[in-house]
Design an enzyme around this catalytic site. Sequence first.
Site, PDB file in Angstrom:
ATOM      1  N   GLY A  82       0.804  -1.217   0.000  1.00  0.00           N
ATOM      2  CA  GLY A  82       0.000   0.000   0.000  1.00  0.00           C
ATOM      3  C   GLY A  82       0.837   1.268   0.000  1.00  0.00           C
TER       4      GLY A  82
ATOM      5  CE1 TYR B 240      -5.116 -14.523  -0.676  1.00  0.00           C
ATOM      6  CE2 TYR B 240      -6.432 -15.140  -2.579  1.00  0.00           C
ATOM      7  CZ  TYR B 240      -6.187 -14.286  -1.530  1.00  0.00           C
ATOM      8  OH  TYR B 240      -6.999 -13.211  -1.318  1.00  0.00           O
TER       9      TYR B 240
ATOM     10  NE  ARG C  75      -9.707 -16.729 -12.639  1.00  0.00           N
ATOM     11  CZ  ARG C  75      -9.636 -17.959 -13.139  1.00  0.00           C
ATOM     12  NH1 ARG C  75     -10.654 -18.443 -13.830  1.00  0.00           N
ATOM     13  NH2 ARG C  75      -8.562 -18.702 -12.942  1.00  0.00           N
TER      14      ARG C  75
END
Length: 310
Positions: free
Chosen positions: A37, A143, A207
Amino acid sequence: MKRVLVTGGAGFIGSALLPELVASNYDVYVIDNLSFGKRELLNISDDHFFLSDILDRKNLNSIIKNIQPHWVIHLAAIHFIPYCNQNPFEASNINIQGTMNILDALRSLDCLEKVLFASTAAVYPNTNHPIAETVSSSPLDIYGLSKLAGEHLLNEFYLMTKIPSIICRFFNAFGARETNPHLIPEIHRQIMNGKRSIQLGNLDPKRDFIHTADMSQALRLLLEQFSTDIDTFNIGSGQEYSVQEVVEAFELAINEKIQIEVDPARIRKVERQHLCADISKLKEYIGWKPRVDLKSGIKFLIDNPNIALA
Protein backbone atom coordinates in the site's frame (compact mmCIF):
# COMPACT_ATOMS: atom_id res chain seq x y z
CA MET A 1 -19.77 8.28 15.19
CA LYS A 2 -18.65 4.70 14.56
CA ARG A 3 -14.92 4.07 14.67
CA VAL A 4 -13.96 1.71 11.83
CA LEU A 5 -10.55 0.06 11.66
CA VAL A 6 -9.30 -1.23 8.29
CA THR A 7 -6.21 -3.44 8.25
CA GLY A 8 -4.36 -3.22 4.95
CA GLY A 9 -6.30 -0.04 4.29
CA ALA A 10 -3.59 1.57 2.15
CA GLY A 11 -3.72 -1.20 -0.45
CA PHE A 12 -5.69 -1.68 -3.64
CA ILE A 13 -9.10 -2.49 -2.18
CA GLY A 14 -8.58 -0.56 1.06
CA SER A 15 -7.76 2.70 -0.71
CA ALA A 16 -11.03 2.38 -2.66
CA LEU A 17 -13.05 1.41 0.41
CA LEU A 18 -11.89 4.28 2.62
CA PRO A 19 -13.56 7.08 0.61
CA GLU A 20 -16.81 5.08 0.71
CA LEU A 21 -16.61 4.88 4.50
CA VAL A 22 -15.51 8.48 5.02
CA ALA A 23 -18.28 9.76 2.75
CA SER A 24 -20.75 7.88 4.95
CA ASN A 25 -19.46 9.75 8.01
CA TYR A 26 -17.49 6.96 9.68
CA ASP A 27 -14.39 7.68 11.74
CA VAL A 28 -11.87 5.55 9.83
CA TYR A 29 -8.51 4.25 11.07
CA VAL A 30 -5.93 2.25 9.11
CA ILE A 31 -3.21 -0.22 10.03
CA ASP A 32 -0.81 -0.98 7.16
CA ASN A 33 2.88 -1.88 6.88
CA LEU A 34 3.02 -0.29 3.40
CA SER A 35 4.65 -3.37 1.86
CA PHE A 36 2.16 -2.96 -1.00
CA GLY A 37 0.00 0.00 0.00
CA LYS A 38 0.83 3.70 -0.22
CA ARG A 39 0.19 6.26 2.51
CA GLU A 40 -0.51 9.01 -0.03
CA LEU A 41 -3.60 7.15 -1.27
CA LEU A 42 -5.38 7.78 2.02
CA ASN A 43 -7.16 11.03 2.79
CA ILE A 44 -7.00 10.59 6.55
CA SER A 45 -4.98 12.38 9.21
CA ASP A 46 -1.73 10.96 10.59
CA ASP A 47 -3.35 10.22 13.95
CA HIS A 48 -5.70 7.83 12.12
CA PHE A 49 -2.91 5.95 10.31
CA PHE A 50 -0.69 3.39 12.02
CA LEU A 51 2.38 1.98 10.32
CA SER A 52 2.54 -1.55 11.67
CA ASP A 53 2.79 -5.16 10.63
CA ILE A 54 0.00 -7.53 11.64
CA LEU A 55 2.69 -10.02 12.71
CA ASP A 56 3.84 -7.57 15.43
CA ARG A 57 1.51 -8.75 18.19
CA LYS A 58 2.64 -6.33 20.87
CA ASN A 59 2.34 -3.23 18.68
CA LEU A 60 -0.91 -4.47 17.17
CA ASN A 61 -2.49 -4.94 20.61
CA SER A 62 -1.42 -1.46 21.66
CA ILE A 63 -2.80 0.19 18.50
CA ILE A 64 -6.16 -1.58 18.63
CA LYS A 65 -6.53 -0.87 22.34
CA ASN A 66 -5.85 2.79 21.59
CA ILE A 67 -8.37 2.99 18.70
CA GLN A 68 -11.17 1.06 20.44
CA PRO A 69 -12.93 0.30 17.12
CA HIS A 70 -16.63 -0.48 16.82
CA TRP A 71 -16.17 -2.25 13.48
CA VAL A 72 -13.09 -3.98 12.05
CA ILE A 73 -12.47 -4.80 8.38
CA HIS A 74 -9.53 -7.18 8.02
CA LEU A 75 -8.06 -6.83 4.52
CA ALA A 76 -4.34 -7.18 5.27
CA ALA A 77 -2.89 -10.23 3.51
CA ILE A 78 -0.63 -11.43 0.71
CA HIS A 79 -2.96 -11.87 -2.27
CA PHE A 80 -1.06 -12.65 -5.48
CA ILE A 81 -1.41 -16.38 -6.06
CA PRO A 82 1.89 -16.95 -7.96
CA TYR A 83 3.78 -15.13 -5.18
CA CYS A 84 1.96 -17.17 -2.51
CA ASN A 85 2.84 -20.41 -4.30
CA GLN A 86 6.49 -19.37 -4.54
CA ASN A 87 6.59 -18.20 -0.90
CA PRO A 88 4.22 -20.53 0.94
CA PHE A 89 5.64 -19.97 4.43
CA GLU A 90 5.51 -16.17 4.14
CA ALA A 91 1.99 -16.27 2.69
CA SER A 92 0.61 -18.66 5.30
CA ASN A 93 2.37 -16.86 8.14
CA ILE A 94 0.93 -13.45 7.23
CA ASN A 95 -2.51 -14.67 6.18
CA ILE A 96 -3.01 -17.10 9.07
CA GLN A 97 -0.83 -15.91 11.95
CA GLY A 98 -1.59 -12.29 11.11
CA THR A 99 -5.32 -13.03 11.26
CA MET A 100 -4.86 -14.82 14.57
CA ASN A 101 -3.06 -11.76 15.93
CA ILE A 102 -5.86 -9.43 14.81
CA LEU A 103 -8.59 -11.59 16.32
CA ASP A 104 -6.66 -12.09 19.55
CA ALA A 105 -6.28 -8.32 19.89
CA LEU A 106 -10.02 -7.86 19.38
CA ARG A 107 -11.13 -10.34 22.04
CA SER A 108 -10.61 -7.94 24.93
CA LEU A 109 -12.55 -5.03 23.40
CA ASP A 110 -15.85 -4.12 25.03
CA CYS A 111 -16.78 -1.70 22.24
CA LEU A 112 -16.45 -4.13 19.32
CA GLU A 113 -19.71 -4.63 17.42
CA LYS A 114 -18.81 -6.32 14.10
CA VAL A 115 -15.89 -7.93 12.25
CA LEU A 116 -15.58 -8.35 8.48
CA PHE A 117 -12.94 -10.73 7.10
CA ALA A 118 -11.78 -10.56 3.48
CA SER A 119 -11.63 -14.11 2.20
CA THR A 120 -11.47 -15.22 -1.41
CA ALA A 121 -13.21 -17.18 -4.15
CA ALA A 122 -10.01 -19.26 -4.22
CA VAL A 123 -11.51 -21.35 -1.39
CA TYR A 124 -13.93 -22.88 -3.92
CA PRO A 125 -13.37 -25.99 -6.06
CA ASN A 126 -13.20 -26.05 -9.84
CA THR A 127 -16.63 -25.76 -11.38
CA ASN A 128 -18.18 -24.59 -14.65
CA HIS A 129 -21.18 -22.95 -12.98
CA PRO A 130 -21.72 -19.80 -10.89
CA ILE A 131 -20.69 -20.65 -7.34
CA ALA A 132 -23.00 -20.13 -4.37
CA GLU A 133 -21.80 -19.80 -0.79
CA THR A 134 -23.18 -23.28 -0.03
CA VAL A 135 -20.60 -24.99 -2.28
CA SER A 136 -18.09 -26.95 -0.20
CA SER A 137 -14.61 -25.47 0.07
CA SER A 138 -11.76 -27.09 -1.85
CA PRO A 139 -8.83 -24.68 -2.42
CA LEU A 140 -6.36 -25.37 -5.22
CA ASP A 141 -3.46 -23.29 -3.88
CA ILE A 142 -1.77 -21.98 -0.74
CA TYR A 143 -3.58 -18.64 -0.96
CA GLY A 144 -6.99 -20.31 -0.90
CA LEU A 145 -5.87 -22.61 1.91
CA SER A 146 -4.59 -19.70 4.00
CA LYS A 147 -7.84 -17.77 3.56
CA LEU A 148 -9.94 -20.82 4.38
CA ALA A 149 -7.93 -21.12 7.59
CA GLY A 150 -8.79 -17.47 8.26
CA GLU A 151 -12.49 -18.27 7.85
CA HIS A 152 -12.18 -21.03 10.43
CA LEU A 153 -10.37 -18.68 12.79
CA LEU A 154 -13.17 -16.13 12.45
CA ASN A 155 -15.76 -18.81 13.10
CA GLU A 156 -13.94 -19.80 16.30
CA PHE A 157 -13.76 -16.10 17.25
CA TYR A 158 -17.51 -15.78 16.78
CA LEU A 159 -18.26 -18.90 18.81
CA MET A 160 -16.18 -17.56 21.70
CA THR A 161 -17.28 -13.91 21.59
CA LYS A 162 -20.70 -13.87 19.82
CA ILE A 163 -19.51 -10.75 17.99
CA PRO A 164 -21.37 -10.60 14.63
CA SER A 165 -18.88 -11.72 12.00
CA ILE A 166 -18.96 -11.48 8.21
CA ILE A 167 -16.91 -13.58 5.79
CA CYS A 168 -16.64 -11.96 2.35
CA ARG A 169 -15.32 -14.12 -0.46
CA PHE A 170 -13.86 -11.67 -2.96
CA PHE A 171 -13.86 -12.52 -6.65
CA ASN A 172 -11.61 -10.61 -9.07
CA ALA A 173 -11.56 -6.93 -8.13
CA PHE A 174 -10.41 -4.37 -10.68
CA GLY A 175 -9.94 -0.62 -10.71
CA ALA A 176 -7.27 2.02 -10.19
CA ARG A 177 -4.01 1.52 -8.30
CA GLU A 178 -3.88 -2.26 -8.19
CA THR A 179 -0.61 -3.43 -6.65
CA ASN A 180 -0.33 -6.96 -8.08
CA PRO A 181 0.21 -7.93 -11.75
CA HIS A 182 -3.16 -9.58 -12.30
CA LEU A 183 -4.68 -9.68 -15.78
CA ILE A 184 -6.29 -6.23 -16.00
CA PRO A 185 -3.44 -4.21 -14.40
CA GLU A 186 -0.91 -6.10 -16.51
CA ILE A 187 -2.76 -5.32 -19.75
CA HIS A 188 -3.17 -1.73 -18.54
CA ARG A 189 0.57 -1.41 -17.81
CA GLN A 190 1.58 -2.67 -21.23
CA ILE A 191 -1.00 -0.48 -23.00
CA MET A 192 0.09 2.63 -21.09
CA ASN A 193 3.71 1.83 -22.06
CA GLY A 194 2.66 2.13 -25.69
CA LYS A 195 2.45 -1.55 -26.58
CA ARG A 196 -0.26 -2.76 -28.94
CA SER A 197 1.10 -6.30 -29.06
CA ILE A 198 0.85 -7.48 -25.46
CA GLN A 199 2.24 -10.53 -23.72
CA LEU A 200 -0.07 -12.60 -21.54
CA GLY A 201 -0.14 -16.05 -19.97
CA ASN A 202 -3.17 -18.33 -19.81
CA LEU A 203 -5.83 -17.23 -22.30
CA ASP A 204 -8.58 -19.79 -21.64
CA PRO A 205 -9.74 -18.91 -18.08
CA LYS A 206 -12.87 -16.84 -17.52
CA ARG A 207 -13.25 -14.69 -14.43
CA ASP A 208 -15.82 -12.67 -12.50
CA PHE A 209 -14.52 -9.08 -12.41
CA ILE A 210 -16.06 -6.64 -9.92
CA HIS A 211 -15.06 -2.99 -9.79
CA THR A 212 -13.68 -1.74 -6.48
CA ALA A 213 -16.40 0.94 -6.37
CA ASP A 214 -19.08 -1.76 -6.38
CA MET A 215 -17.12 -3.89 -3.94
CA SER A 216 -16.69 -0.96 -1.54
CA GLN A 217 -20.38 -0.14 -1.60
CA ALA A 218 -21.29 -3.79 -0.96
CA LEU A 219 -18.92 -4.00 2.02
CA ARG A 220 -20.29 -0.82 3.57
CA LEU A 221 -23.89 -1.97 3.16
CA LEU A 222 -23.08 -5.36 4.65
CA LEU A 223 -21.47 -3.74 7.69
CA GLU A 224 -24.44 -1.43 8.15
CA GLN A 225 -27.11 -4.11 7.79
CA PHE A 226 -25.51 -7.22 9.29
CA SER A 227 -26.39 -7.50 12.98
CA THR A 228 -26.22 -11.05 14.29
CA ASP A 229 -24.47 -14.43 14.04
CA ILE A 230 -21.82 -15.26 11.41
CA ASP A 231 -22.42 -15.57 7.69
CA THR A 232 -20.62 -15.78 4.35
CA PHE A 233 -21.19 -13.68 1.22
CA ASN A 234 -19.76 -13.77 -2.29
CA ILE A 235 -18.53 -10.36 -3.44
CA GLY A 236 -18.55 -10.43 -7.23
CA SER A 237 -20.40 -9.12 -10.27
CA GLY A 238 -22.17 -12.34 -11.23
CA GLN A 239 -20.71 -11.97 -14.75
CA GLU A 240 -17.90 -14.05 -16.25
CA TYR A 241 -15.47 -12.60 -18.79
CA SER A 242 -12.82 -14.25 -20.97
CA VAL A 243 -9.32 -12.86 -21.50
CA GLN A 244 -10.34 -11.95 -25.06
CA GLU A 245 -13.35 -9.99 -23.76
CA VAL A 246 -11.08 -8.09 -21.37
CA VAL A 247 -8.70 -7.23 -24.22
CA GLU A 248 -11.66 -6.14 -26.35
CA ALA A 249 -12.75 -3.78 -23.57
CA PHE A 250 -9.28 -2.20 -23.69
CA GLU A 251 -9.49 -1.97 -27.48
CA LEU A 252 -12.78 -0.12 -27.15
CA ALA A 253 -11.32 2.21 -24.52
CA ILE A 254 -8.30 3.22 -26.65
CA ASN A 255 -10.00 2.79 -30.04
CA GLU A 256 -7.11 0.66 -31.33
CA LYS A 257 -6.54 -3.02 -32.08
CA ILE A 258 -4.48 -5.07 -29.64
CA GLN A 259 -2.61 -8.26 -30.53
CA ILE A 260 -2.06 -10.98 -27.94
CA GLU A 261 1.15 -12.98 -27.66
CA VAL A 262 1.36 -15.93 -25.27
CA ASP A 263 4.40 -15.71 -23.01
CA PRO A 264 5.28 -19.22 -21.73
CA ALA A 265 6.88 -17.70 -18.62
CA ARG A 266 3.51 -16.21 -17.61
CA ILE A 267 1.51 -19.43 -17.89
CA ARG A 268 0.28 -20.83 -14.57
CA LYS A 269 0.61 -24.61 -14.33
CA VAL A 270 -2.48 -24.90 -12.15
CA GLU A 271 -5.35 -22.73 -13.35
CA ARG A 272 -9.13 -22.65 -13.06
CA GLN A 273 -11.01 -22.42 -16.32
CA HIS A 274 -14.07 -20.75 -14.75
CA LEU A 275 -14.72 -18.65 -11.67
CA CYS A 276 -18.05 -16.85 -11.43
CA ALA A 277 -20.01 -15.74 -8.37
CA ASP A 278 -23.62 -16.46 -7.61
CA ILE A 279 -24.44 -13.15 -5.90
CA SER A 280 -28.16 -13.71 -5.37
CA LYS A 281 -27.69 -14.00 -1.59
CA LEU A 282 -25.77 -10.72 -1.39
CA LYS A 283 -28.22 -8.85 -3.63
CA GLU A 284 -31.21 -9.99 -1.61
CA TYR A 285 -29.58 -9.31 1.77
CA ILE A 286 -28.45 -5.73 1.16
CA GLY A 287 -30.63 -4.64 -1.77
CA TRP A 288 -27.56 -4.07 -3.95
CA LYS A 289 -26.43 -4.72 -7.49
CA PRO A 290 -23.22 -3.88 -9.38
CA ARG A 291 -23.23 -0.53 -11.17
CA VAL A 292 -19.92 -0.63 -13.08
CA ASP A 293 -19.61 -3.10 -15.95
CA LEU A 294 -16.28 -4.24 -17.37
CA LYS A 295 -16.26 -1.88 -20.37
CA SER A 296 -17.08 1.29 -18.45
CA GLY A 297 -14.70 0.35 -15.63
CA ILE A 298 -11.79 -0.17 -18.03
CA LYS A 299 -12.63 3.01 -19.94
CA PHE A 300 -12.51 4.97 -16.67
CA LEU A 301 -9.22 3.24 -15.76
CA ILE A 302 -7.63 4.24 -19.07
CA ASP A 303 -8.80 7.84 -18.73
CA ASN A 304 -8.10 8.14 -14.98
CA PRO A 305 -5.39 5.62 -14.04
CA ASN A 306 -4.86 6.96 -10.51
CA ILE A 307 -8.43 7.80 -9.54
CA ALA A 308 -10.78 5.35 -7.84
CA LEU A 309 -14.25 5.51 -9.40
CA ALA A 310 -16.80 6.71 -6.84
